[in-house]
Scaffold this motif. Structure first.
Motif: not given
Length: 581
Positions: A46-55, A196-201, A344-356
């Motif tokens: 299960d992925n429920a407790d896999l931090e590096n999936v959700h982050m 758009p990315r499959t990331v929210h908050k 805060t669930k923010s910063g560069i670990l909250s998203t994927f490092p691709f730009g335009i």
């Protein structure tokens, strides 16, 4: 270990083999009928407790572990005999939990080219929108009519780092006009825009969300750490019918699960053909090598393997603060970056490092090259088989140094770097997936055959030359880059397309878009494995529904296509169930 066989009394209406992107969508949608029972069998946890999936920023930590299928290609001739690691998510949610989070649908013509009434461009764009709930931002000029608002998949635009804004301006300067939501509308083959990315908050949204969290229904049973070996078959007169599946749990127990209605294989482009072949459904000569009795001779199983070949071109940046390297590689910055995410669930670990991102046509750039000029082409198509409405290539930049794990020249000494990535569309080269043995715990043999067709190499090298011009000639970037990273490379000085061929051979890698190995199509085509409703030819009550099912890979990324296939498959299965009732 000798498996212990258990004849299970567990019976379900539908059994979904593989809890990846398409499989979770199918299971979730079928379970909307509360009278239907659905079993999902997933090889990983299960992925429920896999931090590096959700982050999302922890994506690469899942690779080279038991959360990765750890598939490596055979040596490939056209890329100097190199082997390429083809990582795939091995847990509930599959590769939707390790991918780049990108929602790039492609162009509607990509799907119209399949020439299947169930899978037109309009229908596929509708299926993709159905999966999502789009969350806008004030700065992003979205096209509301193309986005969904009620799906389990939560998506939002990505806030650009300064280097990405500069790359965008250089793309525009070099002839790629800015169309903000072009990767959702599918109407721009030559331009740049935001993705758009499959990331929210700050939390990655995965396909597992279709059957967990608020969508966990009592009529869904999820069994993790269970590897599907093969389907079980019953033969009466001339009919071959699937009755269930044989699977192996982590402790070696072999269990048979039964299906009242259907079995749906959704194990991906590498593992779905392997399940079919172990079941006796595949090329007769291939099955004979492993002592497997042929039930249906399907020569197309495991053939037609496609991907999007990718090349990273790295540059050193002269000014601090443009890239995000200082937040990841300098001193002990990653510790405070991680703490910020935790709090805060923010910063560069909250998203994927691709730009335009950008799409480009290369007609004008290649028109005088003999190989391109003289190549056969269908009316209204270029030599790659594309219409003027479809792009030949894609570009995007990273927002810090980063890429496949073989790239390890990290700018730890207070330097700054980024890459401009080049991706090839509609490649002519085709690879294959074959069995290593009939043991379900052994990985299949994968040969992507990258760049074997001369036209593929031609387009890829010209694309890299164009990418380099964007950075080195674009008004916004040319004065802030020193050139290649690391400094012993000299690609920034390459001016001829031929200069790029050795570099491409050295650096070409996967974009993790494996597709096509159980392709659907017209019934009279001997190489198709499925009909247009995803039924395996010659077998009742068995479908394959995932990226292995598509005839040709779209000119975009495949995450949203996998969601679209899942949505479309679920609708078709429900329709057919009403017909059978």
């Amino acid at each position: 270990m000798v498996p212990t066989h258990i004849e299970s009394e567990e019976v379900y209406d539908y059994i979904v083999c593989g809890g990846g992107t398409s499989g979770c969508v199918i299971a979730g949608r079928l379970a909307e009928d509360l009278n239907a029972t659905v079993l999902v069998l997933e090889a990983g946890p299960d992925n429920a407790d896999l931090e590096n999936v959700h982050m999302a920023g922890g994506w690469s930590k899942n690779f080279d572990s038991d959360l990765d299928w750890n598939i490596v290609t055979e040596p490939m001739t056209a890329v100097d005999g190199r082997q390429v690691k083809c990582s795939r998510g091995r847990f509930l949610g599959g590769s939707s939990g390790v991918n780049g989070t990108l929602c790039i649908r492609g162009i509607k013509q990509d799907y119209d080219d399949w020439e299947l009434k169930e899978w037109t461009g309009d229908k596929m764009f509708g299926y993709m929108a159905k999966s999502e709930t789009f969350h806008g931002k004030d700065w992003f000029k979205a096209e509301p009519s193309v986005h969904g608002s009620s799906g389990p998949l939560h998506i939002e635009p990505h806030d650009l780092a300064p280097i990405s804004e500069l790359v965008r301006d250089s793309m525009v300067d070099q002839g790629l006009p800015y169309h903000p939501d072009m990767f959702s509308t599918g109407e721009t083959p030559h331009g740049c825009g935001d993705v758009p990315r499959t990331v929210h908050k700050g939390i990655r949204s995965t396909a597992a969300d279709f059957i967990t969290k608020g969508y966990r229904r009592e009529n869904i049973t999820i069994k993790t750490d269970v590897t599907v070996d093969k389907v079980t078959l019953s033969k009466s007169s001339s009919d071959l019918t699937v009755t269930g599946v044989l699977a192996i749990s982590k402790d070696g127990t072999q269990t048979e699960y039964r299906a009242r209605k259907e079995v749906i294989i959704s194990a991906g482009a590498y593992c779905s053909p392997a399940i079919l072949m172990r079941s006796g459904l595949g090329p007769k000569d291939e099955l004979a090598k492993h002592g497997i009795e042929t039930q249906v001779d399907l020569p197309g199983v495991g053939k037609n393997l496609m991907d999007h070949v990718l090349c990273f071109i790295f540059y050193e940046v002269l000014k601090p603060g443009l890239t995000n390297d200082h937040l990841a590689y300098h001193d002990n910055a990653i510790a405070s970056t991680y703490q910020l995410y935790q709090e805060t669930k923010s910063g560069i670990l909250s998203t994927f490092p691709f730009g335009i991102f950008g799409f480009a046509r290369l007609d004008e750039r290649l028109k005088d090259v003999p190989l391109w000029r003289d190549a056969p082409r269908a009316p209204g198509r270029d030599p790659m088989g594309l219409t003027p409405s479809q792009p030949n290539i894609e570009f995007w930049n990273t927002e810090l140094y980063g890429g496949p794990k073989q790239f390890t020249d990290f700018p730890v000494d207070h330097k700054h770097a980024f890459a401009l990535c080049t991706l090839l569309f509609n490649q002519h080269s085709r690879g294959s997936v074959t069995l290593r043995s009939k043991n379900p715990l052994e990985l299949p043999v994968v040969d992507h055959n990258y760049l074997a067709d001369p036209l593929d190499m031609l387009v890829m090298t010209e694309a890299c030359r164009f990418a380099n011009e964007i950075v080195m000639k674009g008004k916004a970037t040319r004065d802030v880059v020193k050139g290649s990273w690391p400094s012993d490379l000299t690609h920034h000085a390459f001016t001829k397309r031929e200069d790029w061929e050795p570099y491409v051979k050295q650096q070409a890698t996967t974009c993790y878009h494996a597709s096509g190995t159980c392709a659907m199509g017209k019934l009279d085509n001997p190489n198709t494995v499925l009909d247009s409703r995803l039924n395996v030819k010659g077998v009742k009550n068995l479908r394959v529904a995932d990226m292995s099912s598509i005839p040709t890979v779209n000119n975009g990324h495949t995450q949203m296509v996998a969601y679209g296939i899942g949505e479309g498959a679920a609708e078709i299965i429900k329709e057919d169930a009403k017909t059978k009732a």
